[in-house]
Design a protein around this motif. Sequence first.
Motif, PDB file in Angstrom:
ATOM      1  N   GLN A  77       0.801  -1.176   0.183  1.00  0.00           N
ATOM      2  CA  GLN A  77       0.075   0.042  -0.322  1.00  0.00           C
ATOM      3  C   GLN A  77       0.837   1.632   0.258  1.00  0.00           C
ATOM      4  O   GLN A  77       2.159   1.410   0.704  1.00  0.00           O
ATOM      5  CB  GLN A  77      -0.149  -0.168   1.120  1.00  0.00           C
ATOM      6  N   GLY A  78       0.764   2.725  -0.732  1.00  0.00           N
ATOM      7  CA  GLY A  78       1.254   3.329  -1.161  1.00  0.00           C
ATOM      8  C   GLY A  78       2.392   3.204  -1.973  1.00  0.00           C
ATOM      9  O   GLY A  78       3.069   4.336  -2.134  1.00  0.00           O
ATOM     10  N   SER A  79       2.702   2.088  -2.679  1.00  0.00           N
ATOM     11  CA  SER A  79       4.110   2.120  -3.318  1.00  0.00           C
ATOM     12  C   SER A  79       3.857   3.466  -4.657  1.00  0.00           C
ATOM     13  O   SER A  79       4.552   2.961  -5.775  1.00  0.00           O
ATOM     14  CB  SER A  79       4.188   0.562  -3.893  1.00  0.00           C
ATOM     15  N   GLY A  80       2.450   3.246  -4.631  1.00  0.00           N
ATOM     16  CA  GLY A  80       1.730   4.004  -6.671  1.00  0.00           C
ATOM     17  C   GLY A  80       0.916   2.480  -7.308  1.00  0.00           C
ATOM     18  O   GLY A  80       1.015   3.083  -8.667  1.00  0.00           O
ATOM     19  N   LYS A  81       0.295   1.808  -6.645  1.00  0.00           N
ATOM     20  CA  LYS A  81       0.501   0.981  -7.540  1.00  0.00           C
ATOM     21  C   LYS A  81      -1.297   1.168  -8.224  1.00  0.00           C
ATOM     22  O   LYS A  81      -1.218   1.012  -9.872  1.00  0.00           O
ATOM     23  CB  LYS A  81      -0.697  -0.257  -6.793  1.00  0.00           C
ATOM     24  N   THR A  82      -1.998   2.088  -7.232  1.00  0.00           N
ATOM     25  CA  THR A  82      -3.179   2.250  -8.270  1.00  0.00           C
ATOM     26  C   THR A  82      -3.106   3.949  -9.350  1.00  0.00           C
ATOM     27  O   THR A  82      -3.700   3.179 -10.151  1.00  0.00           O
ATOM     28  CB  THR A  82      -4.701   3.348  -6.886  1.00  0.00           C
ATOM     29  N   THR A  83      -1.992   4.635  -8.662  1.00  0.00           N
ATOM     30  CA  THR A  83      -1.855   5.354  -9.795  1.00  0.00           C
ATOM     31  C   THR A  83      -0.800   4.822 -10.900  1.00  0.00           C
ATOM     32  O   THR A  83      -1.613   5.420 -12.034  1.00  0.00           O
ATOM     33  CB  THR A  83      -0.538   6.184  -9.277  1.00  0.00           C
ATOM     34  N   PHE A  84      -0.107   3.805 -10.392  1.00  0.00           N
ATOM     35  CA  PHE A  84       0.249   3.279 -12.218  1.00  0.00           C
ATOM     36  C   PHE A  84      -0.478   2.666 -12.935  1.00  0.00           C
ATOM     37  O   PHE A  84      -0.538   2.276 -13.893  1.00  0.00           O
ATOM     38  CB  PHE A  84       1.732   2.832 -11.452  1.00  0.00           C
TER      39      PHE A  84
ATOM     40  N   ASP B   3     -12.369   3.868  -5.196  1.00  0.00           N
ATOM     41  CA  ASP B   3     -12.473   5.113  -5.191  1.00  0.00           C
ATOM     42  C   ASP B   3     -11.883   5.979  -6.019  1.00  0.00           C
ATOM     43  O   ASP B   3     -12.040   6.417  -6.954  1.00  0.00           O
ATOM     44  CB  ASP B   3     -13.645   6.732  -4.325  1.00  0.00           C
ATOM     45  N   GLN B   4     -10.685   6.161  -5.299  1.00  0.00           N
ATOM     46  CA  GLN B   4      -8.954   6.833  -5.772  1.00  0.00           C
ATOM     47  C   GLN B   4      -9.131   6.098  -7.510  1.00  0.00           C
ATOM     48  O   GLN B   4      -8.840   6.597  -8.455  1.00  0.00           O
ATOM     49  CB  GLN B   4      -8.442   6.214  -5.347  1.00  0.00           C
ATOM     50  N   LEU B   5      -8.998   5.015  -7.754  1.00  0.00           N
ATOM     51  CA  LEU B   5      -8.937   4.400  -9.130  1.00  0.00           C
ATOM     52  C   LEU B   5     -10.357   4.517  -9.962  1.00  0.00           C
ATOM     53  O   LEU B   5     -10.192   5.147 -11.147  1.00  0.00           O
ATOM     54  CB  LEU B   5      -8.944   2.883  -8.728  1.00  0.00           C
TER      55      LEU B   5
ATOM     56  N   LEU C 208      10.470   7.964  -8.788  1.00  0.00           N
ATOM     57  CA  LEU C 208      11.501   9.002  -8.943  1.00  0.00           C
ATOM     58  C   LEU C 208      11.984  10.153  -9.599  1.00  0.00           C
ATOM     59  O   LEU C 208      12.926  10.512  -9.173  1.00  0.00           O
ATOM     60  CB  LEU C 208      12.063   7.715 -10.277  1.00  0.00           C
ATOM     61  N   ASP C 209      10.691  10.871  -8.857  1.00  0.00           N
ATOM     62  CA  ASP C 209      10.941  12.676  -9.374  1.00  0.00           C
ATOM     63  C   ASP C 209      11.616  13.252  -7.812  1.00  0.00           C
ATOM     64  O   ASP C 209      11.860  14.099  -7.866  1.00  0.00           O
ATOM     65  CB  ASP C 209       9.501  12.464  -9.876  1.00  0.00           C
ATOM     66  N   GLY C 210      11.860  12.217  -6.688  1.00  0.00           N
ATOM     67  CA  GLY C 210      12.398  12.231  -5.778  1.00  0.00           C
ATOM     68  C   GLY C 210      13.664  12.460  -5.684  1.00  0.00           C
ATOM     69  O   GLY C 210      14.115  12.610  -6.386  1.00  0.00           O
TER      70      GLY C 210
ATOM     71  N   GLY D  45       6.109  11.011 -11.123  1.00  0.00           N
ATOM     72  CA  GLY D  45       5.400  12.236 -10.826  1.00  0.00           C
ATOM     73  C   GLY D  45       3.998  11.451 -10.429  1.00  0.00           C
ATOM     74  O   GLY D  45       3.721  10.616 -10.885  1.00  0.00           O
ATOM     75  N   GLU D  46       3.701  12.744  -9.559  1.00  0.00           N
ATOM     76  CA  GLU D  46       1.802  11.999  -9.675  1.00  0.00           C
ATOM     77  C   GLU D  46       0.271  12.125 -10.643  1.00  0.00           C
ATOM     78  O   GLU D  46      -0.647  11.199 -10.546  1.00  0.00           O
ATOM     79  CB  GLU D  46       1.393  13.272  -7.902  1.00  0.00           C
ATOM     80  N   LYS D  47       1.082  13.065 -11.874  1.00  0.00           N
ATOM     81  CA  LYS D  47       0.218  12.900 -12.716  1.00  0.00           C
ATOM     82  C   LYS D  47       0.144  11.913 -13.608  1.00  0.00           C
ATOM     83  O   LYS D  47       1.336  11.411 -13.809  1.00  0.00           O
ATOM     84  CB  LYS D  47       0.787  14.410 -13.410  1.00  0.00           C
TER      85      LYS D  47
HETATM   86  P1  GDP Z   1      -1.306   2.041  -3.980  1.00  0.00           P
HETATM   87  O1  GDP Z   1      -1.746   2.345  -2.372  1.00  0.00           O
HETATM   88  O2  GDP Z   1      -0.537   1.730  -3.876  1.00  0.00           O
HETATM   89  O3  GDP Z   1      -1.597   1.737  -4.824  1.00  0.00           O
HETATM   90  O4  GDP Z   1      -0.905   3.992  -3.636  1.00  0.00           O
HETATM   91  P2  GDP Z   1      -0.887   5.239  -4.654  1.00  0.00           P
HETATM   92  O5  GDP Z   1      -1.109   4.822  -5.856  1.00  0.00           O
HETATM   93  O6  GDP Z   1      -2.232   5.041  -4.104  1.00  0.00           O
HETATM   94  O7  GDP Z   1       0.120   5.987  -4.213  1.00  0.00           O
HETATM   95  C1  GDP Z   1       0.480   6.183  -3.220  1.00  0.00           C
HETATM   96  C2  GDP Z   1       0.740   7.612  -3.224  1.00  0.00           C
HETATM   97  O8  GDP Z   1       1.974   7.772  -4.311  1.00  0.00           O
HETATM   98  C3  GDP Z   1      -0.340   8.696  -4.023  1.00  0.00           C
HETATM   99  O9  GDP Z   1      -0.223  10.204  -3.005  1.00  0.00           O
HETATM  100  C4  GDP Z   1       0.099   9.163  -5.132  1.00  0.00           C
HETATM  101  O10 GDP Z   1       0.339  10.583  -5.800  1.00  0.00           O
HETATM  102  C5  GDP Z   1       1.317   8.817  -4.935  1.00  0.00           C
HETATM  103  N1  GDP Z   1       2.800   8.580  -6.306  1.00  0.00           N
HETATM  104  C6  GDP Z   1       2.458   7.726  -7.269  1.00  0.00           C
HETATM  105  N2  GDP Z   1       3.102   7.306  -7.599  1.00  0.00           N
HETATM  106  C7  GDP Z   1       4.652   8.320  -7.928  1.00  0.00           C
HETATM  107  C8  GDP Z   1       4.923   8.820  -8.381  1.00  0.00           C
HETATM  108  O11 GDP Z   1       5.907   8.209  -9.344  1.00  0.00           O
HETATM  109  N3  GDP Z   1       5.746  10.490  -7.769  1.00  0.00           N
HETATM  110  C9  GDP Z   1       5.117  10.717  -7.028  1.00  0.00           C
HETATM  111  N4  GDP Z   1       6.116  11.943  -6.618  1.00  0.00           N
HETATM  112  N5  GDP Z   1       3.917  10.296  -6.281  1.00  0.00           N
HETATM  113  C10 GDP Z   1       3.476   9.139  -7.342  1.00  0.00           C
END
Ligand code: GDP
Length: 295
Positions: free
Chosen positions: A108-115, A145-147, A249-251, A275-277
């Motif tokens: 959780q928080g790794s960025g799965k849903t965003t990716f 909801d996020q997805l 990797l934008d960090g 990034g988040e976008k």
């Molecule tokens: P999940 O719990 O694995 O589904 O993670 P989320 O997709 O909800 O992402 C967790 C947080 O990391 C969110 O605030 C996203 O906007 C952020 N995030 C995801 N990918 C990236 C990324 O490549 N860069 C940055 N800066 N933030 C990201």
Amino acid sequence: MFDNLSERLERSFKILKGEGKITEINVAETLKDVRKALLDADVNYKVAKSFTDTVKEKALGQNVLTAVKPSQLMVKIVHDELTALMGGETAELELNGRPAIILMSGLQGSGKTTFSGKLARMLKAKKNRKPLLVACDVYRPAAVDQLTVLGEQIEVPVYSEPGSKDPVQIALNAIHEAKAKGYDLVIVDTAGRLAIDEQMMNEIEAIKKAINPDETLFVVDSMTGQDAVNTAREFNERLDFNGVVLTKLDGDTRGGAALSIRTVVNKPIKFVGTGEKLDAIDQFHPARMADRILG
Ligand code: GDP
């Protein structure tokens, strides 16, 4: 913030004069610098050690052409070896099924849903795919909801079953729906936990077994350093995934996790999140990552 490795190598080679070959003595200091640079970039200690051993073998006895400074030669050897260890070439997705199925895994928080959203958007635009996103997190309605919100932004439908407690069945039903409605790509987003636990692993293993995905991707936050390697190892033991996605990797991370993970699990890194976008997604380029690790 970081010392550039090339500059460091220049410094350590300044003391050398008139050497025609790279020898054990003149390379020792340099290798220390290389190892330090790798550790600064958050490369796992064992990986850094074995890497410098390999570089040493390659460097010893190499003739230094008069046109090339020994420091430049060392930087090239280190760069080429890093690139090769990270796979050399860009690794593509293998999407042969109809529909092709991609399973997302990770904490959780790794960025799965965003990716999942980024990938759906990219494959729709660039590969002309017709994706269906699937929300398989039965524990956190907020994740569904996020997805759903992401899906609306990129105009990709999201399959979910509010109230269901059976992620395996949700995934199977989604694939059934995709076939019925002509979607040629199904991206299954799964539940993550803050740390690895048995129930999560059993669940994602069961989903994988039931849907037999073309690609199982492991998503990991590049900022988590050494933990990223351990998490990757455990997920790989259970899922035998076929690719890694390195997010955030934008960090200001130097990206050493890329080398460590690749070396430890021996699976290609396929994408990076920058990034988040939703357009902040890139294929993984080993040579570019080598540049970044070297600073
Ligand atoms: P999940 O719990 O694995 O589904 O993670 P989320 O997709 O909800 O992402 C967790 C947080 O990391 C969110 O605030 C996203 O906007 C952020 N995030 C995801 N990918 C990236 C990324 O490549 N860069 C940055 N800066 N933030 C990201």
